[in-house]
Design an enzyme around this catalytic site. Structure first.
Site, PDB file in Angstrom:
ATOM      1  N   ARG A  65      17.256  34.996  14.444  1.00  0.00           N
ATOM      2  CA  ARG A  65      16.194  34.293  14.459  1.00  0.00           C
ATOM      3  C   ARG A  65      15.735  33.954  13.147  1.00  0.00           C
ATOM      4  NH1 ARG A  65      16.947  34.281  19.300  1.00  0.00           N
ATOM      5  NH2 ARG A  65      16.231  35.643  20.789  1.00  0.00           N
TER       6      ARG A  65
ATOM      7  N   GLU B 270      14.904  45.298  33.909  1.00  0.00           N
ATOM      8  CA  GLU B 270      15.155  43.866  33.736  1.00  0.00           C
ATOM      9  C   GLU B 270      16.649  43.360  34.114  1.00  0.00           C
ATOM     10  OE1 GLU B 270      14.738  42.790  29.559  1.00  0.00           O
ATOM     11  OE2 GLU B 270      14.991  40.806  29.965  1.00  0.00           O
TER      12      GLU B 270
ATOM     13  N   LYS C 190      11.127  43.022  35.484  1.00  0.00           N
ATOM     14  CA  LYS C 190      11.133  41.992  34.509  1.00  0.00           C
ATOM     15  C   LYS C 190      12.343  40.762  34.917  1.00  0.00           C
ATOM     16  CE  LYS C 190      11.455  40.634  29.536  1.00  0.00           C
ATOM     17  NZ  LYS C 190      11.042  41.039  28.171  1.00  0.00           N
TER      18      LYS C 190
ATOM     19  N   SER D 215      11.560  35.183  29.366  1.00  0.00           N
ATOM     20  CA  SER D 215      11.530  33.367  29.420  1.00  0.00           C
ATOM     21  C   SER D 215      12.936  32.924  29.233  1.00  0.00           C
ATOM     22  CB  SER D 215      10.660  32.873  28.173  1.00  0.00           C
ATOM     23  OG  SER D 215      11.371  33.440  26.952  1.00  0.00           O
ATOM     24  N   GLY D 216      14.181  33.746  28.858  1.00  0.00           N
ATOM     25  CA  GLY D 216      15.494  33.515  28.881  1.00  0.00           C
ATOM     26  C   GLY D 216      16.019  32.169  28.445  1.00  0.00           C
ATOM     27  N   GLY D 217      15.179  31.433  27.424  1.00  0.00           N
ATOM     28  CA  GLY D 217      15.669  30.310  26.814  1.00  0.00           C
ATOM     29  C   GLY D 217      14.948  28.959  27.392  1.00  0.00           C
TER      30      GLY D 217
ATOM     31  N   ARG E 100      11.132  34.743  23.024  1.00  0.00           N
ATOM     32  CA  ARG E 100      11.126  33.642  22.450  1.00  0.00           C
ATOM     33  C   ARG E 100       9.851  32.855  22.937  1.00  0.00           C
ATOM     34  NH1 ARG E 100      17.337  32.879  24.428  1.00  0.00           N
ATOM     35  NH2 ARG E 100      16.425  34.373  25.828  1.00  0.00           N
TER      36      ARG E 100
HETATM   37  P1  13P Z   1      12.970  36.157  26.221  1.00  0.00           P
HETATM   38  O1  13P Z   1      11.692  35.876  26.729  1.00  0.00           O
HETATM   39  O2  13P Z   1      13.082  35.503  24.841  1.00  0.00           O
HETATM   40  O3  13P Z   1      14.296  35.815  27.235  1.00  0.00           O
HETATM   41  O4  13P Z   1      13.229  37.785  25.760  1.00  0.00           O
HETATM   42  C1  13P Z   1      12.684  38.561  26.704  1.00  0.00           C
HETATM   43  C2  13P Z   1      13.519  39.812  26.649  1.00  0.00           C
HETATM   44  O5  13P Z   1      12.922  41.013  26.353  1.00  0.00           O
HETATM   45  C3  13P Z   1      14.728  39.768  26.833  1.00  0.00           C
HETATM   46  O6  13P Z   1      15.217  40.977  27.018  1.00  0.00           O
END
Ligand code: 13P
Length: 342
Positions: free
Chosen positions: A32, A177, A222, A264-266, A295
């Site tokens: 990042r 998650e 999650k 959010s995953g991208g 992100r």
């Molecule tokens: P993102 O929302 O960027 O996918 O990150 C969340 C997260 O904690 C991934 O493990």
């Protein structure tokens, strides 16, 4: 009266609030920082996170909890205040990423299994003493040719369940998650393929949680949204993502689970907000639906900061705005016009 796991889980998914995922590992935060030409030193990482945690308007109104990385949980702000205390003062629950990363799954090229169970009980005891009241463990599922394998799904579901049981034993709420990736290299799967795999994964995860006696009213799920791969030629509409995600969760997630906080995953930040708002507008649902974005909450702030002290006010304004928009989405009240008005 002491706080129960359910009390903590409910606080994490308070209506109109969500979770800030600021738990990038040292390797990920370096990526990042590379994107803004900033060196990833311990002080820079601290300054960046401190800047977010001191964005009072965002933290007090829209951020129920923050996921930290081991280093951050132990760090002090520039004035000597432990960062954990900044979160507590803002009414935000401190959390900690406890997995040690997704590693190559032996025998299954291209697939991952998450590690970190060895010594986890002892680490959780220390994290509790440092102030953490929830934890996070991310399992990663890759869609591809012949993937995911049954072995990958079951190994990750098993790891999540053993982690969750250990957390609850130590009075820490586990964020469970299981992430079906949308942005792995070469991924071009359809939304329907994501739906199919996400269902299979969630069913395996809840079967393992049941087998390991995990109390469902003391977890937060999650998951990924049901969405086409970033590289797919055919992208679904926001309405279709929201409808298919809700249908998938309705079929796979027991109503005892207090809340679901999406990764959010991208997805780009506006998309992630829009999807969440549509899902909440279609409620009520058995569980609260909110965000646990990394992100999608941080990207505009990271860019505005650019590693420069002089940019802190602009970066905090960018973070406050995204937090506000996602807070509205958590109530199903976001609209494009609010985005522009602000
Ligand atoms: P993102 O929302 O960027 O996918 O990150 C969340 C997260 O904690 C991934 O493990």
């Amino acid at each position: 009266m002491s706080e129960t796991l359910n009390d903590i889980a409910q606080a994490m998914v308070t209506p109109g609030k969500g979770i800030l995922a600021a738990d990038e590992s040292t390797g990920t935060i370096k990526k990042r920082f590379d994107s803004i030409n900033t060196e990833s030193t311990e002080d820079n990482r601290r300054d960046y996170r401190e800047m977010l945690f001191r964005t009072d308007s965002a933290m007090r109104s829209y951020v129920s909890g923050v996921i930290m990385y081991d280093e951050t949980l132990r760090q002090k702000a520039a004035d000597g205040t432990p960062l954990v205390d900044l979160l507590k003062a803002a009414g935000s629950v401190p959390g900690i990423k406890v997995d040690t990363g997704a590693k190559d799954l032996a025998g299954f090229p291209g697939e991952k299994v998450t590690e970190g169970l060895d010594g986890l009980r002892e680490r959780l005891k220390e994290y509790y003493d440092l102030g953490a009241r929830f934890a996070k463990w991310r399992g990663v599922i890759t869609i591809g040719d012949g993937m995911p394998s049954a072995a990958c799904i079951s190994a990750n579901a098993h790891g999540l369940a053993r982690y969750a049981a250990l957390c609850q034993e130590q009075k820490i709420v586990p964020i469970v998650e299981p992430e079906v990736l949308m942005d792995n290299p070469g991924a071009d799967h359809s939304i329907d393929r994501c739906d199919e795999v996400t269902r299979e994964v969630l069913k395996a995860v809840f079967a393992q949680l049941a087998e390991h006696n995990v109390a469902l009213d003391g977890i937060v799920l999650k998951p990924n949204m049901v969405i086409a791969a970033k590289g797919a030629s055919q992208q679904a509409s926001a309405e279709e993502v929201a409808a298919k995600t809700v249908a998938c969760l309705t079929d796979c997630v027991p109503a005892e689970v207090p809340g679901i906080a999406f990764l959010s995953g991208g997805q780009d930040d506006l998309e992630a907000t829009h999807h969440l708002s549509l899902m909440n507008a279609a409620g009520p649902h058995p569980w609260n639906l909110t965000f646990s974005y990394g992100r999608a909450l941080q990207a505009p702030a990271l860019k505005a900061w650019g590693g420069q002290k002089a940019n802190v006010p602009a970066a905090q304004a960018a973070f406050a705005h995204r937090a506000h928009m996602n807070g509205l989405a958590a109530l199903g009240q976001w609209s494009q016009s609010q985005e522009q008005a602000a």
